[in-house]
Design a protein around this motif. Structure first.
Motif, short mmCIF file in Angstrom:
data_model
loop_
_atom_site.label_atom_id
_atom_site.label_comp_id
_atom_site.label_asym_id
_atom_site.label_seq_id
_atom_site.Cartn_x
_atom_site.Cartn_y
_atom_site.Cartn_z
N VAL A 31 -22.88 2.15 10.29
CA VAL A 31 -23.59 2.61 11.48
C VAL A 31 -24.49 3.78 11.10
N PRO A 32 -25.81 3.72 11.42
CA PRO A 32 -26.71 4.84 11.08
C PRO A 32 -26.25 6.15 11.69
N GLN A 33 -26.68 7.24 11.07
CA GLN A 33 -26.24 8.57 11.48
C GLN A 33 -26.58 8.86 12.93
N ALA A 34 -27.72 8.35 13.42
CA ALA A 34 -28.13 8.64 14.80
C ALA A 34 -27.13 8.10 15.83
N TYR A 35 -26.36 7.06 15.46
CA TYR A 35 -25.41 6.46 16.39
C TYR A 35 -23.97 6.61 15.92
N ALA A 36 -23.75 7.39 14.87
CA ALA A 36 -22.41 7.47 14.27
C ALA A 36 -21.38 8.02 15.25
N ASP A 37 -21.78 8.95 16.11
CA ASP A 37 -20.83 9.56 17.04
C ASP A 37 -20.45 8.64 18.19
N GLU A 38 -21.19 7.53 18.37
CA GLU A 38 -20.95 6.65 19.50
C GLU A 38 -19.92 5.56 19.19
N ILE A 39 -19.51 5.44 17.92
CA ILE A 39 -18.56 4.41 17.53
C ILE A 39 -17.15 4.98 17.63
N LYS A 40 -16.29 4.30 18.40
CA LYS A 40 -14.93 4.78 18.62
C LYS A 40 -13.92 3.70 18.24
N THR A 41 -12.75 4.14 17.81
CA THR A 41 -11.66 3.22 17.51
C THR A 41 -11.19 2.54 18.80
N GLY A 42 -11.00 1.23 18.75
CA GLY A 42 -10.59 0.47 19.93
C GLY A 42 -11.75 -0.05 20.76
N GLN A 43 -12.98 0.29 20.41
CA GLN A 43 -14.15 -0.15 21.16
C GLN A 43 -14.40 -1.63 20.93
#
Length: 405
Positions: free
Chosen positions: A242-254
């Motif tokens: 996942v690119p850095q711009a969206y890295a914070d939006e990826i969560k475990t269990g999503q």
């Protein structure tokens, strides 16, 4: 011969010379006024002509540009990334013993259970070593038994002071040595039995044989030659970056969507993010996410190319601008903006997703900015331009981002 004078140029006859002089002066003043008026009119005409020429020249020298306006993107972002289906567990199976392949029991495409026999390796010399080890064990056991009974007799004599202490200690040491020899022989036999067990290759987990690299009679070298490749096909595993711009939006269990482009129905499957890396890769500036996809019917094949769609929440929709408004040079990425005074300025921008004809601009411009389409390299900061606005076309809604790498 008499010369006749035209009556139009004759001065009025008068007997008073003063009156004649005044008439002459008035006539001269009228003529001078007419001349001055004509010169003024000529000068004004020349000035108007010069002004028109300057305006025409300025209009000819002014550069006209085609402009476009950015538009608001969608409220919800959908990040699409490429991935490859892999088995949840994959391994290559090697032999632990040298020899010749005697028989294989499973081949490519066969489902196996944990512990199933896959192949047998023929090692004749190992059988002889094991037989020799067992015979040696029997010998040392017999010696140990003799040393034990001898020590018992000397112990009885030692209690009655009927045996020298030195000889008693020698018998006791001989017994202890015999016991150690037995332990060594037992360990050697177990080692050979374990090696003999390596002649039979078993499946370490449930899965499907995806590759068989040997045939009957092939020489097997322990630890260096692959025998089988085994893959667990339910569930399947995918790794995406996942690119850095969206890295914070990826969560475990999503939950994410998985689509196989080669499937005619185009039906998306639901998968789940099982693990997310705790740091970014320093080379790609991306974050690894591991996704698990159920494959109960075994219709999905490991190694298939898929596209992962991840819904990314956004606080405000980004701006979409035509791709031909971007200028990429040594200074980076920027656009040319026409201000209210019709003068151009260069603004650096930060890009988001690339939709082909349009790109997402997340920073650098506002919705009211007028952008120059296909800007010329001759444009300079602060230059006045003429505006020719492009006819807006109905833009297609972007449904996926262009894939990276």
């Amino acid at each position: 011969m008499k010369t006749q004078t035209s009556h139009a140029f004759e001065l009025p006859k008068t007997d008073n010379p003063g009156t004649t002089l005044r008439l002459t002066k008035r006539t001269g003043l009228v003529i001078l006024g007419l001349l001055l008026s004509g010169a003024a009119l000529r000068l004004a005409a020349n000035q108007r002509h010069d002004q028109q020429l300057q305006e025409t020249t300025a209009a000819a020298l002014q550069r006209n540009v085609i402009t476009a306006r950015p538009r608001l993107g969608e409220n919800a972002r959908k990040l699409v990334l490429p991935a490859t289906l892999r088995g949840y567990t994959e391994t290559q199976i090697f032999a632990r013993s040298n020899g010749y392949l005697k028989k294989w029991h499973k081949t490519i495409g066969d489902p196996v259970k944990q512990g199933d026999l896959l192949a047998e390796i023929d090692v004749p010399e190992l059988e002889h070593e094991l037989a020799q080890g067992r015979a040696t064990l029997a010998q040392v056991k017999a010696k140990a038994e003799l040393a034990r009974t001898t020590l018992q007799r000397w112990s009885q004599l030692n209690e009655t002071d009927g045996a020298p202490l030195q000889e008693y200690e020698e018998k006791r040491a001989a017994f202890l040595q015999a016991e150690a020899d037995v332990a060594s022989a037992v360990a050697n036999v177990k080692r050979l039995e374990n090696i003999e067990g390596y002649r039979r290759v078993h499946a370490p987990f449930n899965g499907v044989i995806t590759r068989r690299a040997v045939d009957v009679g092939a020489l097997i070298n322990a630890g260096t030659q692959e025998l089988f490749a085994l893959t667990q096909t339910d569930p399947l595993r995918l790794n995406v970056w996942v690119p850095q711009a969206y890295a914070d939006e990826i969560k475990t269990g999503q939950d994410v969507s998985v689509r196989l482009p080669d499937k005619k129905d185009g039906k998306a499957l639901t998968a789940r993010v099982e693990r997310v890396a705790g740091a970014l890769d320093t080379e790609t500036r991306s974050r690894q996410a591991e996704i698990v996809l159920a494959n109960n019917d075994a219709k999905l094949l490991p190694g298939s190319y898929v596209e992962i769609s991840i819904n990314v929440p956004t606080k405000a929709p980004a701006l979409l601008a035509p791709a031909n408004t971007l200028v990429i040079d040594q200074a980076g990425v920027h656009v040319v903006v026409v201000g209210e005074d019709k003068k151009v300025s260069f603004k650096p921008v930060k890009l988001g997703r690339d939709f082909g004809k349009e790109v997402e601009i997340v920073e650098g411009i506002v919705a009211d900015d007028i952008l120059v389409a296909s800007p010329s390299d001759l444009l300079v900061e602060g230059e006045s331009v003429g505006i020719v606005e492009a006819t807006p076309k109905t833009a297609e809604k972007p449904n996926q981002a262009k894939k990276t790498g």
